[in-house]
Design a protein around this motif. Structure first.
Motif, PDB file in Angstrom:
ATOM      1  N   PRO A 285       1.209 -10.853  10.871  1.00  0.00           N
ATOM      2  CA  PRO A 285       0.414 -11.951  11.451  1.00  0.00           C
ATOM      3  C   PRO A 285       1.051 -12.503  12.728  1.00  0.00           C
ATOM      4  O   PRO A 285       2.035 -13.219  12.677  1.00  0.00           O
ATOM      5  CB  PRO A 285       0.411 -13.003  10.328  1.00  0.00           C
ATOM      6  CG  PRO A 285       1.651 -12.726   9.536  1.00  0.00           C
ATOM      7  CD  PRO A 285       1.908 -11.250   9.628  1.00  0.00           C
ATOM      8  N   THR A 287      -0.825 -14.294  14.924  1.00  0.00           N
ATOM      9  CA  THR A 287      -1.516 -15.554  15.170  1.00  0.00           C
ATOM     10  C   THR A 287      -2.025 -16.087  13.842  1.00  0.00           C
ATOM     11  O   THR A 287      -2.678 -15.367  13.094  1.00  0.00           O
ATOM     12  CB  THR A 287      -2.716 -15.366  16.115  1.00  0.00           C
ATOM     13  OG1 THR A 287      -2.255 -14.840  17.363  1.00  0.00           O
ATOM     14  CG2 THR A 287      -3.432 -16.685  16.362  1.00  0.00           C
ATOM     15  N   GLU A 288      -1.726 -17.344  13.543  1.00  0.00           N
ATOM     16  CA  GLU A 288      -2.257 -18.001  12.352  1.00  0.00           C
ATOM     17  C   GLU A 288      -3.517 -18.786  12.713  1.00  0.00           C
ATOM     18  O   GLU A 288      -3.714 -19.160  13.869  1.00  0.00           O
ATOM     19  CB  GLU A 288      -1.206 -18.938  11.750  1.00  0.00           C
ATOM     20  CG  GLU A 288       0.050 -18.229  11.245  1.00  0.00           C
ATOM     21  CD  GLU A 288      -0.168 -17.441   9.966  1.00  0.00           C
ATOM     22  OE1 GLU A 288      -1.241 -17.586   9.352  1.00  0.00           O
ATOM     23  OE2 GLU A 288       0.738 -16.676   9.577  1.00  0.00           O
ATOM     24  N   SER A 289      -4.348 -19.029  11.712  1.00  0.00           N
ATOM     25  CA  SER A 289      -5.570 -19.824  11.887  1.00  0.00           C
ATOM     26  C   SER A 289      -6.374 -19.340  13.092  1.00  0.00           C
ATOM     27  O   SER A 289      -6.733 -20.108  13.987  1.00  0.00           O
ATOM     28  CB  SER A 289      -5.217 -21.307  12.040  1.00  0.00           C
ATOM     29  OG  SER A 289      -4.509 -21.763  10.915  1.00  0.00           O
ATOM     30  N   ARG A 301      -6.611 -18.744   5.511  1.00  0.00           N
ATOM     31  CA  ARG A 301      -5.542 -18.227   6.371  1.00  0.00           C
ATOM     32  C   ARG A 301      -6.008 -17.018   7.178  1.00  0.00           C
ATOM     33  O   ARG A 301      -5.604 -15.881   6.944  1.00  0.00           O
ATOM     34  CB  ARG A 301      -4.304 -17.860   5.547  1.00  0.00           C
ATOM     35  CG  ARG A 301      -3.078 -17.550   6.392  1.00  0.00           C
ATOM     36  CD  ARG A 301      -2.132 -16.611   5.694  1.00  0.00           C
ATOM     37  NE  ARG A 301      -1.031 -16.223   6.567  1.00  0.00           N
ATOM     38  CZ  ARG A 301      -0.274 -15.167   6.353  1.00  0.00           C
ATOM     39  NH1 ARG A 301      -0.482 -14.403   5.322  1.00  0.00           N
ATOM     40  NH2 ARG A 301       0.702 -14.871   7.183  1.00  0.00           N
ATOM     41  N   ALA A 303      -5.295 -15.154   9.656  1.00  0.00           N
ATOM     42  CA  ALA A 303      -4.294 -14.690  10.615  1.00  0.00           C
ATOM     43  C   ALA A 303      -4.745 -13.365  11.228  1.00  0.00           C
ATOM     44  O   ALA A 303      -5.622 -12.679  10.692  1.00  0.00           O
ATOM     45  CB  ALA A 303      -2.941 -14.541   9.931  1.00  0.00           C
ATOM     46  N   TRP A 309      -7.287  -8.357  10.309  1.00  0.00           N
ATOM     47  CA  TRP A 309      -7.127  -9.726   9.853  1.00  0.00           C
ATOM     48  C   TRP A 309      -6.207  -9.763   8.638  1.00  0.00           C
ATOM     49  O   TRP A 309      -6.102  -8.786   7.889  1.00  0.00           O
ATOM     50  CB  TRP A 309      -8.489 -10.308   9.458  1.00  0.00           C
ATOM     51  CG  TRP A 309      -9.462 -10.397  10.586  1.00  0.00           C
ATOM     52  CD1 TRP A 309     -10.321  -9.423  11.020  1.00  0.00           C
ATOM     53  CD2 TRP A 309      -9.683 -11.520  11.438  1.00  0.00           C
ATOM     54  NE1 TRP A 309     -11.056  -9.864  12.090  1.00  0.00           N
ATOM     55  CE2 TRP A 309     -10.693 -11.155  12.366  1.00  0.00           C
ATOM     56  CE3 TRP A 309      -9.134 -12.806  11.501  1.00  0.00           C
ATOM     57  CZ2 TRP A 309     -11.153 -12.024  13.344  1.00  0.00           C
ATOM     58  CZ3 TRP A 309      -9.605 -13.672  12.478  1.00  0.00           C
ATOM     59  CH2 TRP A 309     -10.596 -13.274  13.384  1.00  0.00           C
ATOM     60  N   ASP A 312      -5.818 -14.950   3.127  1.00  0.00           N
ATOM     61  CA  ASP A 312      -5.356 -15.433   1.830  1.00  0.00           C
ATOM     62  C   ASP A 312      -6.564 -15.761   0.967  1.00  0.00           C
ATOM     63  O   ASP A 312      -7.514 -16.410   1.427  1.00  0.00           O
ATOM     64  CB  ASP A 312      -4.502 -16.696   1.975  1.00  0.00           C
ATOM     65  CG  ASP A 312      -3.089 -16.392   2.446  1.00  0.00           C
ATOM     66  OD1 ASP A 312      -2.740 -15.211   2.526  1.00  0.00           O
ATOM     67  OD2 ASP A 312      -2.350 -17.357   2.730  1.00  0.00           O
ATOM     68  N   THR A 317      -2.836 -12.086  -0.775  1.00  0.00           N
ATOM     69  CA  THR A 317      -3.042 -11.873   0.653  1.00  0.00           C
ATOM     70  C   THR A 317      -3.574 -10.466   0.835  1.00  0.00           C
ATOM     71  O   THR A 317      -2.965  -9.498   0.371  1.00  0.00           O
ATOM     72  CB  THR A 317      -1.729 -12.044   1.432  1.00  0.00           C
ATOM     73  OG1 THR A 317      -1.265 -13.389   1.287  1.00  0.00           O
ATOM     74  CG2 THR A 317      -1.940 -11.756   2.908  1.00  0.00           C
TER      75      THR A 317
END
Length: 378
Positions: A285, A287-289, A301, A303, A309, A312, A317
């Protein structure tokens, strides 16, 4: 022939918690037909033999049958197909536009290209592959964009669907000249924007560097042939480049083989097709969100890695190749699980109504995964 819904007998069996209350009756579940059928790359096995509660699987398929736009649902556990069905008049022969799932295939081709050396690496400037445009670039930031930033969608190019001008460009068709024409929304590397254009630039780069212009030739030999995949189409832009971001036409079974290959560390029948290290990088990941809108309570989540992608759902996950309309290849390594969904690609349809159809298909998978208990390694 309907599968036998035997009672789950051991802690190793993964149950669906949603079956405990509400939803379908026992009679509804008993009427669900999801009997698995072997196909190339997979044996067939009842879900209970692979540690999945058949009642939970039956509820998943019952819910799928209520969805307006779904075309197919396939569940694979431990390398065996345990459930599959087709909906809304479709069947196993349907080869369809999988929309942005195409991006994950493009990402795999970039990994192969780097392994073979025709693309130098992640830090290679994008402009290396567009030399004819170098004298026309007026924004010096574009000289800084790298292959790695395109993969991460952190190159600075905008989310085109956010503006009327961008939507017009999106459906008119991209071209190499868009490297120059489309302005950056931010400095390269400074943030994330969902960018179809970035994925298309990757496809053009691989085509120019590795494939004597036609990416499909390179993809067929290096990726599709090992996966026993024969795309019925892969749309080209106005200058003949395959669209790196959409309109690859494959079947649900072909998608399942792609997802299983990623689960198996890039290997097919013992042969390394995509570098194992590339799988790990693609699922990291960066980039989060990342996504802009709420999808569902269990689709959390959002990410983003390299054209994949990271989602969660409950205690789990999973990695997701996600396309418009709700096309999905969901891979859950900890449970050795692959779930494939195809749906109406809703080509050219944007707005609240198509988004509601897409969310329903996305949440079908997220809710099921969220309801699975954590793996008991004991």
């Amino acid at each position: 022939m309907r599968p036998v819904l035997a009672a789950a007998g051991a802690a190793a069996v993964l149950a669906c918690s949603a079956c405990a209350g509400g939803g379908p009756s026992a009679e509804d579940l008993a009427a669900v037909d999801y009997a698995p059928e072997a196909f190339e790359g997979f044996d067939a096995s009842p879900p209970e033999e692979q540690g999945l509660d058949p009642y939970g699987v039956a509820e998943l398929y019952w819910r799928a049958g209520t969805l307006e736009s779904i075309h197919s649902l396939t569940v694979i556990r431990n390398g065996s197909v345990v459930a599959q069905d087709y909906f809304n008049g479709t069947d196993a022969e349907l080869s369809q536009n999988v929309q942005s799932v195409t991006k994950s295939y493009t990402g795999a081709l970039v990994g192969i290209a780097i392994e073979e050396g025709c693309i130098a690496g992640l830090d290679e400037p994008m402009m290396t592959y567009f030399p004819e445009l170098a004298g026309r670039v007026t924004d010096p930031r574009k000289e800084q964009i790298t292959i790695g930033q395109l993969l991460q969608m952190r190159a600075g190019y905008p989310w085109l669907e956010a503006s009327a001008e961008g939507v017009e460009l999106l459906f008119h068709g991209f071209a190499p000249s868009n490297v120059v024409d489309v302005p950056l929304a931010r400095d390269p590397g400074s943030g994330w924007d969902y960018s179809n254009l970035s994925s298309h630039f990757l496809a053009i780069a691989v085509a120019r560097a590795c494939a004597d212009e036609d990416l499909l030739d390179f993809a067929q030999e290096r990726l599709f042939d090992p996966l026993a995949t024969a795309p019925s189409d892969w749309t080209q832009d106005w200058e003949g480049y395959r669209l790196g971001y959409t309109e690859l036409f494959v079947t649900a079974r072909e998608m399942a083989r792609f997802g299983q290959m990623y689960l198996d560390g890039g290997r097919v029948d013992g042969a390394q097709v995509v570098p194992e290290s590339w799988i790990e990088q693609s699922w990291t990941p960066y980039t989060e969100s990342a996504w802009y809108y709420k999808v569902g309570d269990n689709f959390d989540r959002t990410a983003y890695g390299y054209q994949w992608w990271i989602i969660d759902a409950g205690p789990h996950t999973y990695r997701l190749a996600w396309g418009h309309g709700g096309q999905q290849i969901a891979v859950l390594p900890e449970l050795d699980l692959v779930i494939v969904v195809t749906a109406d690609p809703l080509r050219g349809q944007l707005g609240d109504e198509p988004w509601a159809l897409e969310k329903a298909n996305l949440n079908l998978v997220a809710d099921y995964i969220a309801g699975l208990p954590e793996q008991d390694d004991g």
